[in-house]
Design an enzyme around this catalytic site. Structure first.
Site, PDB file in Angstrom:
ATOM      1  N   ARG A  91       0.658  -1.250   0.054  1.00 29.86           N
ATOM      2  CA  ARG A  91       0.036   0.234  -0.226  1.00 29.86           C
ATOM      3  C   ARG A  91       0.755   1.247   0.152  1.00 29.86           C
ATOM      4  O   ARG A  91       0.432   2.168   0.519  1.00 29.86           O
ATOM      5  CB  ARG A  91      -1.070  -0.011   1.335  1.00 29.86           C
ATOM      6  N   ARG A  92       1.781   1.192  -0.609  1.00 29.06           N
ATOM      7  CA  ARG A  92       2.840   2.178  -0.914  1.00 29.06           C
ATOM      8  C   ARG A  92       3.098   2.632  -2.275  1.00 29.06           C
ATOM      9  O   ARG A  92       4.054   3.283  -2.608  1.00 29.06           O
ATOM     10  CB  ARG A  92       4.202   2.255  -0.065  1.00 29.06           C
ATOM     11  N   GLU A 114      -3.257 -13.583 -15.010  1.00 25.94           N
ATOM     12  CA  GLU A 114      -4.075 -14.595 -14.716  1.00 25.94           C
ATOM     13  C   GLU A 114      -3.885 -14.200 -13.193  1.00 25.94           C
ATOM     14  O   GLU A 114      -2.782 -13.900 -12.697  1.00 25.94           O
ATOM     15  CB  GLU A 114      -3.957 -16.042 -14.672  1.00 25.94           C
ATOM     16  N   TYR A 154      -5.290  -4.170 -10.313  1.00 24.89           N
ATOM     17  CA  TYR A 154      -5.214  -4.474 -11.935  1.00 24.89           C
ATOM     18  C   TYR A 154      -6.268  -3.414 -12.527  1.00 24.89           C
ATOM     19  O   TYR A 154      -6.227  -3.057 -13.801  1.00 24.89           O
ATOM     20  CB  TYR A 154      -5.199  -5.943 -12.306  1.00 24.89           C
TER      21      TYR A 154
HETATM   22  C1  LIG Z   1      -1.142  -7.267  -4.999  1.00 22.44           C
HETATM   23  C2  LIG Z   1      -0.076  -6.807  -4.633  1.00 22.44           C
HETATM   24  C3  LIG Z   1       1.150  -6.811  -5.536  1.00 22.44           C
HETATM   25  C4  LIG Z   1      -0.217  -5.114  -4.495  1.00 22.44           C
HETATM   26  O1  LIG Z   1       1.202  -4.563  -4.203  1.00 22.44           O
HETATM   27  P1  LIG Z   1       1.089  -3.125  -3.737  1.00 22.44           P
HETATM   28  O2  LIG Z   1       2.488  -2.423  -3.640  1.00 22.44           O
HETATM   29  O3  LIG Z   1       0.623  -3.236  -2.035  1.00 22.44           O
HETATM   30  O4  LIG Z   1       0.239  -2.382  -4.442  1.00 22.44           O
HETATM   31  P2  LIG Z   1      -0.108  -0.927  -4.425  1.00 22.44           P
HETATM   32  O5  LIG Z   1       0.458   0.007  -3.022  1.00 22.44           O
HETATM   33  O6  LIG Z   1       0.777  -0.027  -5.632  1.00 22.44           O
HETATM   34  O7  LIG Z   1      -1.749  -0.381  -4.370  1.00 22.44           O
HETATM   35  C5  LIG Z   1      -2.269   0.130  -5.609  1.00 22.44           C
HETATM   36  C6  LIG Z   1      -3.700  -0.198  -5.415  1.00 22.44           C
HETATM   37  O8  LIG Z   1      -4.267  -1.397  -5.467  1.00 22.44           O
HETATM   38  C7  LIG Z   1      -5.283  -1.631  -4.926  1.00 22.44           C
HETATM   39  N1  LIG Z   1      -4.866  -2.415  -3.620  1.00 22.44           N
HETATM   40  C8  LIG Z   1      -3.795  -2.724  -3.124  1.00 22.44           C
HETATM   41  N2  LIG Z   1      -3.533  -3.563  -2.114  1.00 22.44           N
HETATM   42  C9  LIG Z   1      -5.211  -3.904  -1.565  1.00 22.44           C
HETATM   43  C10 LIG Z   1      -6.071  -4.291  -0.829  1.00 22.44           C
HETATM   44  N3  LIG Z   1      -5.269  -5.155   0.299  1.00 22.44           N
HETATM   45  N4  LIG Z   1      -7.253  -4.182  -0.826  1.00 22.44           N
HETATM   46  C11 LIG Z   1      -7.895  -3.457  -1.579  1.00 22.44           C
HETATM   47  N5  LIG Z   1      -7.166  -2.883  -2.563  1.00 22.44           N
HETATM   48  C12 LIG Z   1      -5.808  -2.880  -2.696  1.00 22.44           C
HETATM   49  C13 LIG Z   1      -5.666   0.018  -4.127  1.00 22.44           C
HETATM   50  O9  LIG Z   1      -6.580   0.275  -5.003  1.00 22.44           O
HETATM   51  C14 LIG Z   1      -4.204   0.390  -4.074  1.00 22.44           C
HETATM   52  O10 LIG Z   1      -4.499   1.950  -3.901  1.00 22.44           O
HETATM   53  P3  LIG Z   1      -4.667   2.634  -2.642  1.00 22.44           P
HETATM   54  O11 LIG Z   1      -3.572   2.197  -1.625  1.00 22.44           O
HETATM   55  O12 LIG Z   1      -4.156   3.997  -3.159  1.00 22.44           O
HETATM   56  O13 LIG Z   1      -6.001   2.276  -2.202  1.00 22.44           O
HETATM   57  C15 LIG Z   1       0.491  -7.227  -3.359  1.00 22.44           C
HETATM   58  O14 LIG Z   1      -0.499  -7.177  -2.199  1.00 22.44           O
HETATM   59  C16 LIG Z   1       1.096  -8.670  -3.244  1.00 22.44           C
HETATM   60  O15 LIG Z   1       2.436  -8.805  -3.645  1.00 22.44           O
HETATM   61  N6  LIG Z   1       0.344  -9.677  -2.897  1.00 22.44           N
HETATM   62  C17 LIG Z   1       0.675 -11.123  -2.860  1.00 22.44           C
HETATM   63  C18 LIG Z   1       0.968 -11.564  -4.297  1.00 22.44           C
HETATM   64  C19 LIG Z   1       0.153 -11.403  -5.417  1.00 22.44           C
HETATM   65  O16 LIG Z   1      -0.959 -11.152  -5.024  1.00 22.44           O
HETATM   66  N7  LIG Z   1       0.249 -11.000  -6.604  1.00 22.44           N
HETATM   67  C20 LIG Z   1      -0.418 -10.577  -7.692  1.00 22.44           C
HETATM   68  C21 LIG Z   1      -1.211 -12.020  -8.099  1.00 22.44           C
HETATM   69  S1  LIG Z   1      -0.335 -12.536  -9.358  1.00 22.44           S
END
Ligand SMILES: CC(C)(COP(=O)(O)OP(=O)(O)OC[C@H]1O[C@@H](n2cnc3c(N)ncnc32)[C@H](O)[C@@H]1OP(=O)(O)O)[C@@H](O)C(=O)NCCC(=O)NCCS
Length: 151
Positions: A76-77, A102, A114
């Site tokens: 969330r950064r 996927e 996404y």
């Molecule tokens: C999915 C993942 C890559 C997101 O990474 P991240 O660096 O936290 O994402 P970002 O900070 O760029 O978030 C961008 C936006 O995505 C959405 N988002 C991210 N995490 C979220 C959560 N837990 N719940 C709801 N929305 C979320 C929000 O809209 C967020 O914007 P905001 O923080 O301003 O509300 C991370 O949670 C992860 O690695 N998860 C486990 C592995 C995975 O699921 N990989 C992708 C599937 S292939």
């Protein structure tokens, strides 16, 4: 934090990030195998420690996101979005007009991310993921038109 193109020297860091983000991660050898595939490229972000990675490939004008991972300590950064932005720019540079991925239909964090980037739901693969004792999970296929994407 600006993602940088990953090289062979980053494989251990990429595997470390993956291990923090997934229950069934790819180890360094598995990461090396994926990274050496045709048309494959990756970006890694480094904060105090490696803070995220994305691995993609472009073949025949189509890009595919193979994996995206951000460790819990730095979520969330904006790291996930920054990695995807870099991946989309590189996909266009490699001649891709469309990007697919996927994702587990129940992975709300990733699906939300996404969709924010402009990906649309394009299909469902039933029982695509093996979750061990938790059975199988459906995969959502998502698609982004890189020629008209908002970013
Ligand atoms: C999915 C993942 C890559 C997101 O990474 P991240 O660096 O936290 O994402 P970002 O900070 O760029 O978030 C961008 C936006 O995505 C959405 N988002 C991210 N995490 C979220 C959560 N837990 N719940 C709801 N929305 C979320 C929000 O809209 C967020 O914007 P905001 O923080 O301003 O509300 C991370 O949670 C992860 O690695 N998860 C486990 C592995 C995975 O699921 N990989 C992708 C599937 S292939």
């Amino acid at each position: 934090m600006i993602p940088k193109p990953a090289t062979q020297a980053d494989l251990a860091a990429m595997a470390s990030v993956h291990a923090q983000a997934f229950d069934a991660p790819w180890d360094e050898a598995g990461m090396a195998t994926m990274f050496s595939g045709a048309g494959t490229y990756a970006f890694i972000s480094v904060d105090a420690d490696p803070s995220g990675m994305v691995l993609c490939r472009v073949i025949g004008g189509e890009a595919e996101v193979l994996t995206l991972a951000v460790p819990p300590w730095t979520r969330r950064r904006g790291v996930g979005v920054a990695l995807m932005d870099a991946a989309m720019v590189e996909a266009r540079a490699r001649g891709a007009a469309v990007m697919f991925l996927e994702v587990d239909v129940g992975n709300a964090a990733a699906v939300t991310l996404y969709e924010r980037l402009g990906f649309a739901r394009a299909g469902l693969r039933k029982a695509y993921y093996d979750r061990g004792a938790n059975g199988r999970a459906d995969a959502l296929v998502m698609r982004l038109d890189l020629t008209s994407a908002p970013r």
